[in-house]
Scaffold this active site. Structure first.
Site, short mmCIF file in Angstrom:
data_model
loop_
_atom_site.label_atom_id
_atom_site.label_comp_id
_atom_site.label_asym_id
_atom_site.label_seq_id
_atom_site.Cartn_x
_atom_site.Cartn_y
_atom_site.Cartn_z
N TYR A 156 -4.36 25.32 -8.08
CA TYR A 156 -3.38 24.59 -7.27
C TYR A 156 -4.07 24.02 -6.03
O TYR A 156 -3.89 22.85 -5.67
CB TYR A 156 -2.24 25.53 -6.89
CG TYR A 156 -1.29 24.99 -5.85
CD1 TYR A 156 -0.32 24.03 -6.18
CD2 TYR A 156 -1.33 25.44 -4.52
CE1 TYR A 156 0.55 23.53 -5.22
CE2 TYR A 156 -0.46 24.95 -3.56
CZ TYR A 156 0.49 23.99 -3.92
OH TYR A 156 1.35 23.51 -2.96
N ALA A 158 -7.21 23.36 -5.64
CA ALA A 158 -8.12 22.29 -6.07
C ALA A 158 -7.34 21.01 -6.37
O ALA A 158 -7.80 19.90 -6.06
CB ALA A 158 -8.91 22.74 -7.31
N1 LIG Z 1 6.52 25.08 0.52
C1 LIG Z 1 5.31 25.06 1.06
O1 LIG Z 1 4.96 25.91 1.89
C2 LIG Z 1 4.33 23.99 0.67
C3 LIG Z 1 3.08 24.00 1.31
C4 LIG Z 1 2.14 23.02 1.00
C5 LIG Z 1 2.46 22.04 0.09
N2 LIG Z 1 3.67 22.04 -0.53
C6 LIG Z 1 3.92 20.96 -1.50
O2 LIG Z 1 5.08 20.25 -1.09
C7 LIG Z 1 5.71 19.68 -2.24
C8 LIG Z 1 7.18 20.05 -2.22
O3 LIG Z 1 7.26 21.46 -2.32
P1 LIG Z 1 8.51 22.31 -1.85
O4 LIG Z 1 8.01 23.29 -0.88
O5 LIG Z 1 9.64 21.43 -1.49
O6 LIG Z 1 8.76 23.07 -3.23
P2 LIG Z 1 10.10 23.50 -4.00
O7 LIG Z 1 11.19 23.81 -3.04
O8 LIG Z 1 9.64 24.51 -4.97
O9 LIG Z 1 10.50 22.13 -4.77
C9 LIG Z 1 9.63 21.62 -5.73
C10 LIG Z 1 10.17 20.30 -6.25
O10 LIG Z 1 9.25 19.83 -7.25
C11 LIG Z 1 9.92 19.67 -8.49
N3 LIG Z 1 9.11 20.10 -9.60
C12 LIG Z 1 8.56 21.34 -9.82
N4 LIG Z 1 7.98 21.37 -11.03
C13 LIG Z 1 8.18 20.15 -11.59
C14 LIG Z 1 7.85 19.58 -12.84
N5 LIG Z 1 7.23 20.26 -13.81
N6 LIG Z 1 8.18 18.27 -13.07
C15 LIG Z 1 8.83 17.57 -12.12
N7 LIG Z 1 9.21 18.05 -10.93
C16 LIG Z 1 8.88 19.34 -10.68
C17 LIG Z 1 11.15 20.57 -8.42
O11 LIG Z 1 12.14 20.05 -9.30
P3 LIG Z 1 13.35 21.00 -9.90
O12 LIG Z 1 13.83 21.85 -8.76
O13 LIG Z 1 14.38 20.01 -10.35
O14 LIG Z 1 12.77 21.76 -11.04
C18 LIG Z 1 11.52 20.47 -6.93
O15 LIG Z 1 12.31 19.34 -6.71
C19 LIG Z 1 4.94 20.18 -3.44
O16 LIG Z 1 4.02 19.21 -3.85
C20 LIG Z 1 4.21 21.41 -2.91
O17 LIG Z 1 3.06 21.68 -3.64
C21 LIG Z 1 4.62 22.98 -0.25
#
Ligand SMILES: NC(=O)c1ccc[n+]([C@@H]2O[C@H](COP(=O)([O-])OP(=O)(O)OC[C@H]3O[C@@H](n4cnc5c(N)ncnc54)[C@H](OP(=O)(O)O)[C@@H]3O)[C@@H](O)[C@H]2O)c1
Length: 250
Positions: A156, A158
């Protein structure tokens, strides 16, 4: 510039919850005309986001697709109108797994969801942006790209480093064509992502290492994404903004 987003169409992937949902609503509040709310499993969440988007005065629709598989990416692309603002937000750790238990299938899933989907969707929306001579892309990297990730999150991390590098490369390629590409790199946001993949102890440790004294919120990240989409960021190209309460300043 109150009207800078008027008439614009935005696509926010992964907008059924978390950072994506907050971003979709924040863009609508700033005057984006139409917000496309993508989801994978949580259609209900996407419909809630759409309701909030509409309450903020924008039009929109929901679009479901699994972006961890090429067929799902292509299914989304088949539904897309011309996009002015692309937020490649959908992403996930998928599951924590260390080197010896990591499978080839998991590798492909993590890379397709976090890297290939962002690349392929950008490739698909770029021709219309190039024709118009304008457009904005914001990608989601992560603090994991800088520090190698937590336990079982190496691929992840990477993937998010690849997102950062793709952001730089595409920014150089597309800036002469009037298109800006940037990224945000959240630290630890206290949302579903960590409820799914982390323990309370991991979150408490992260908070203890955060000079701002708290974990991030979805809105902390969404506000910076909207800034990157705005005229105020007109001379920003290829940057990945670290948003982590001071936990890491690389
Ligand atoms: N939370 C953190 O601390 C954090 C830190 C650094 C980076 N990020 C990045 O920020 C972004 C948003 O994350 P978040 O924190 O909002 O996460 P989250 O609350 O887990 O939401 C993830 C979103 O991505 C969608 N998703 C997950 N798997 C998917 C798939 N196979 N196909 C299409 N959509 C998919 C989900 O859709 P469904 O709910 O409809 O399945 C959801 O809308 C991500 O790229 C994550 O890697 C998050």
């Amino acid at each position: 510039m109150p009207d800078e987003f008027s008439g614009k169409t935005a696509l926010v992937t992964g907008a059924s919850r978390g950072i994506g949902a907050a971003t979709a609503v924040a863009l609508a509040r700033r005057g984006v005309a139409r917000v496309l709310v993508h989801y994978n499993r949580h259609r209900e969440g996407a419909l809630e986001t759409l309701e909030a988007v509409r309450a903020a005065g924008a039009d929109g629709e929901v679009m479901g697709a699994n972006l961890a598989a090429l067929a799902g990416i292509e299914a989304l692309l088949a539904q897309l109108p011309e996009i002015d603002i692309l937020i490649n937000n959908a992403g996930s750790l998928v599951r924590r797994a260390r080197l010896l238990e990591f499978t080839s299938e998991l590798y492909d899933e993590v890379m397709t969801l976090n890297v290939k989907s962002a690349w392929t969707i950008t490739q698909a929306v770029a021709p219309a942006m190039i024709r118009k001579g304008s457009g904005v892309v914001v990608n989601l990297s992560s603090i994991a790209a800088r520090n190698g990730g937590g336990p079982g999150a190496t691929i992840y991390a990477a993937a998010k480093a690849a997102v950062m590098t793709i952001t730089k490369g595409l920014a150089k390629e597309l800036a002469p064509l009037g298109i800006r590409v940037n990224a945000v790199s959240p630290g630890t946001v206290d949302n579903d992502f960590h409820r799914e993949f982390s323990t309370r102890q991991i979150l408490d440790n992260a908070m203890a290492m955060t000079p701002a004294g708290r974990l991030g919120t979805n809105e902390d990240i969404a506000d910076v994404i909207v800034f990157l989409c705005s005229e105020a960021a007109r001379y920003l190209h290829g940057q990945t903004l670290e948003i982590n309460g001071g936990m890491l300043a690389p």
